[in-house]
Design a protein around this motif. Structure first.
Motif, PDB file in Angstrom:
ATOM      1  N   PHE A 184       6.109   8.132   4.358  1.00 44.41           N
ATOM      2  CA  PHE A 184       4.940   7.851   3.576  1.00 44.41           C
ATOM      3  C   PHE A 184       3.757   6.991   4.171  1.00 44.41           C
ATOM      4  O   PHE A 184       2.673   7.066   4.557  1.00 44.41           O
ATOM      5  N   SER A 185       4.469   5.769   4.642  1.00 38.23           N
ATOM      6  CA  SER A 185       3.479   4.922   5.434  1.00 38.23           C
ATOM      7  C   SER A 185       3.198   5.486   6.871  1.00 38.23           C
ATOM      8  O   SER A 185       2.101   5.154   7.276  1.00 38.23           O
ATOM      9  N   SER A 186       3.786   6.376   7.606  1.00 40.82           N
ATOM     10  CA  SER A 186       3.498   6.966   8.643  1.00 40.82           C
ATOM     11  C   SER A 186       2.429   7.795   8.550  1.00 40.82           C
ATOM     12  O   SER A 186       1.560   8.067   9.196  1.00 40.82           O
ATOM     13  N   CYS A 187       2.253   8.549   7.309  1.00 39.38           N
ATOM     14  CA  CYS A 187       1.240   9.483   6.782  1.00 39.38           C
ATOM     15  C   CYS A 187       0.043   8.710   6.349  1.00 39.38           C
ATOM     16  O   CYS A 187      -1.136   8.940   6.673  1.00 39.38           O
ATOM     17  N   ILE A 188       0.107   7.447   5.790  1.00 36.88           N
ATOM     18  CA  ILE A 188      -1.045   6.548   5.596  1.00 36.88           C
ATOM     19  C   ILE A 188      -1.470   6.104   6.802  1.00 36.88           C
ATOM     20  O   ILE A 188      -2.869   5.993   7.140  1.00 36.88           O
ATOM     21  N   GLU A 189      -0.589   5.803   7.687  1.00 33.87           N
ATOM     22  CA  GLU A 189      -1.404   5.216   9.077  1.00 33.87           C
ATOM     23  C   GLU A 189      -2.000   6.268   9.918  1.00 33.87           C
ATOM     24  O   GLU A 189      -3.195   5.903  10.195  1.00 33.87           O
ATOM     25  N   SER A 190      -1.648   7.702   9.695  1.00 36.49           N
ATOM     26  CA  SER A 190      -2.140   8.702  10.628  1.00 36.49           C
ATOM     27  C   SER A 190      -3.646   8.932   9.674  1.00 36.49           C
ATOM     28  O   SER A 190      -4.724   9.194  10.324  1.00 36.49           O
ATOM     29  N   ILE A 191      -3.832   9.037   8.492  1.00 34.72           N
ATOM     30  CA  ILE A 191      -4.708   9.241   7.689  1.00 34.72           C
ATOM     31  C   ILE A 191      -5.986   7.974   7.848  1.00 34.72           C
ATOM     32  O   ILE A 191      -7.046   8.422   7.991  1.00 34.72           O
ATOM     33  N   GLY A 192      -5.454   6.894   8.194  1.00 33.96           N
ATOM     34  CA  GLY A 192      -6.197   5.671   8.104  1.00 33.96           C
ATOM     35  C   GLY A 192      -6.979   5.870   9.637  1.00 33.96           C
ATOM     36  O   GLY A 192      -8.160   5.514   9.888  1.00 33.96           O
ATOM     37  N   GLN A 193      -6.225   6.316  10.697  1.00 37.24           N
ATOM     38  CA  GLN A 193      -6.619   6.182  12.070  1.00 37.24           C
ATOM     39  C   GLN A 193      -7.492   7.575  12.277  1.00 37.24           C
ATOM     40  O   GLN A 193      -8.496   7.580  13.032  1.00 37.24           O
ATOM     41  N   ARG A 194      -7.396   8.545  11.378  1.00 30.75           N
ATOM     42  CA  ARG A 194      -8.310   9.925  11.489  1.00 30.75           C
ATOM     43  C   ARG A 194      -9.540   9.466  10.662  1.00 30.75           C
ATOM     44  O   ARG A 194     -10.778   9.854  11.222  1.00 30.75           O
ATOM     45  N   TYR A 195      -9.509   9.131   9.629  1.00 29.31           N
ATOM     46  CA  TYR A 195     -10.799   8.997   8.697  1.00 29.31           C
ATOM     47  C   TYR A 195     -11.430   7.713   8.527  1.00 29.31           C
ATOM     48  O   TYR A 195     -12.821   7.827   8.251  1.00 29.31           O
ATOM     49  N   THR A 196     -10.775   6.879   8.757  1.00 31.59           N
ATOM     50  CA  THR A 196     -11.391   5.143   8.629  1.00 31.59           C
ATOM     51  C   THR A 196     -10.824   4.398   9.755  1.00 31.59           C
ATOM     52  O   THR A 196     -10.247   3.422   9.664  1.00 31.59           O
ATOM     53  N   PRO A 197     -11.175   4.966  11.178  1.00 31.37           N
ATOM     54  CA  PRO A 197     -10.673   4.248  12.052  1.00 31.37           C
ATOM     55  C   PRO A 197     -11.207   2.565  12.261  1.00 31.37           C
ATOM     56  O   PRO A 197     -10.610   1.822  12.892  1.00 31.37           O
ATOM     57  N   TYR A 198     -12.553   2.482  11.806  1.00 28.70           N
ATOM     58  CA  TYR A 198     -13.170   1.296  11.895  1.00 28.70           C
ATOM     59  C   TYR A 198     -12.436  -0.013  11.000  1.00 28.70           C
ATOM     60  O   TYR A 198     -12.874  -1.013  11.136  1.00 28.70           O
TER      61      TYR A 198
END
Length: 238
Positions: A184-198
């Motif tokens: 779950f945390s890995s999924c949140i991490e990948s979503i954050g890097q993809r959609y809200t990188p800043y």
């Protein structure tokens, strides 16, 4: 906007494990370093600071590598990073991991790097983003206990552009900025890097030093223009 230079004495981090999520942060930084090393050529690598010296660059084709810091084990060159005892235009690749966060004069630090880098030399910088979970936690701390000074990635890019660097790559990672395990945390991490990188905690910038000649190179070939001065043009009507 806060002034870059400060009179405060900042103590640099000695080990990656002193940083939040330091083990994962080291791994992610190392992966990005490894992906870019094959593109770098030359004779000398300069790793500035304790964290930079702990990064593995043995896979690089550049054989001579210098670890430079003000102190610590495994340091080949003990020096003040703001006044490097190196010849001008002598370094082909410089790595600066989280040193801007603990520098009392980041402008001078970047000027020294610009001085020692060769033409077309490469600079790799990583640092903390103040607009992130890590930056929010740092902001909530009492001012006397704040050990790092965080600068916006775009501000760092402006400094590089003023020095004449061309930015080749910019990435953001470490969205959660904490010790989390599981899918779950890995999924949140990948979503954050993809959609809200800043909003990620760490920025990773690769820049190349450029040089514009002071005297423009003019072409030797020129079109011959007809000389009409002093001549009388006669028109004849039929």
């Amino acid at each position: 906007m806060k002034i870059a230079k400060t009179s405060r004495i900042l103590t640099p981090i000695e080990d990656w494990h002193q940083l939040p999520n330091g083990k994962s942060l080291l791994k992610q930084t190392q992966q990005r370093i490894d992906s870019y090393l094959p593109r770098c050529f030359g004779y000398h690598i300069l790793k500035l600071g304790r964290l930079s010296s702990l990064l593995n660059t043995s896979e690089s084709s550049i054989s001579h590598q210098i670890n430079c810091a003000s102190g610590g084990e495994g340091i080949g060159l003990l020096a003040d990073l703001h006044q490097l005892p190196l010849q001008t235009s002598s370094v082909d690749l410089c790595i600066l991991a989280h040193e801007l966060d603990f520098s009392s004069d980041p402008h001078q630090l970047l000027r020294e790097i610009d001085r020692v880098l060769t033409l077309d030399g490469t600079l790799i910088i990583s640092g903390y983003n103040p607009i992130s979970l890590f930056g929010l936690r740092s902001l909530l701390k009492p001012k006397h206990s704040q050990t790092a000074r965080l600068f916006l990635p775009n501000r760092v890019l402006d400094w590089l552009h003023l020095l004449g660097f061309e930015v080749k790559q910019k990435q953001h990672f470490d969205f959660l900025s904490g010790e989390f395990n599981g899918s779950f945390s890995s999924c949140i991490e990948s979503i954050g890097q993809r959609y809200t990188p800043y909003l990620c905690s760490v920025y990773f910038i690769v820049a190349k030093k450029q040089c514009t000649p002071m005297t423009p190179v003019k072409s030797a070939f020129q079109f011959k223009k007809p000389r009409l001065a002093g001549r009388t043009v006669v028109t004849r009507s039929r």
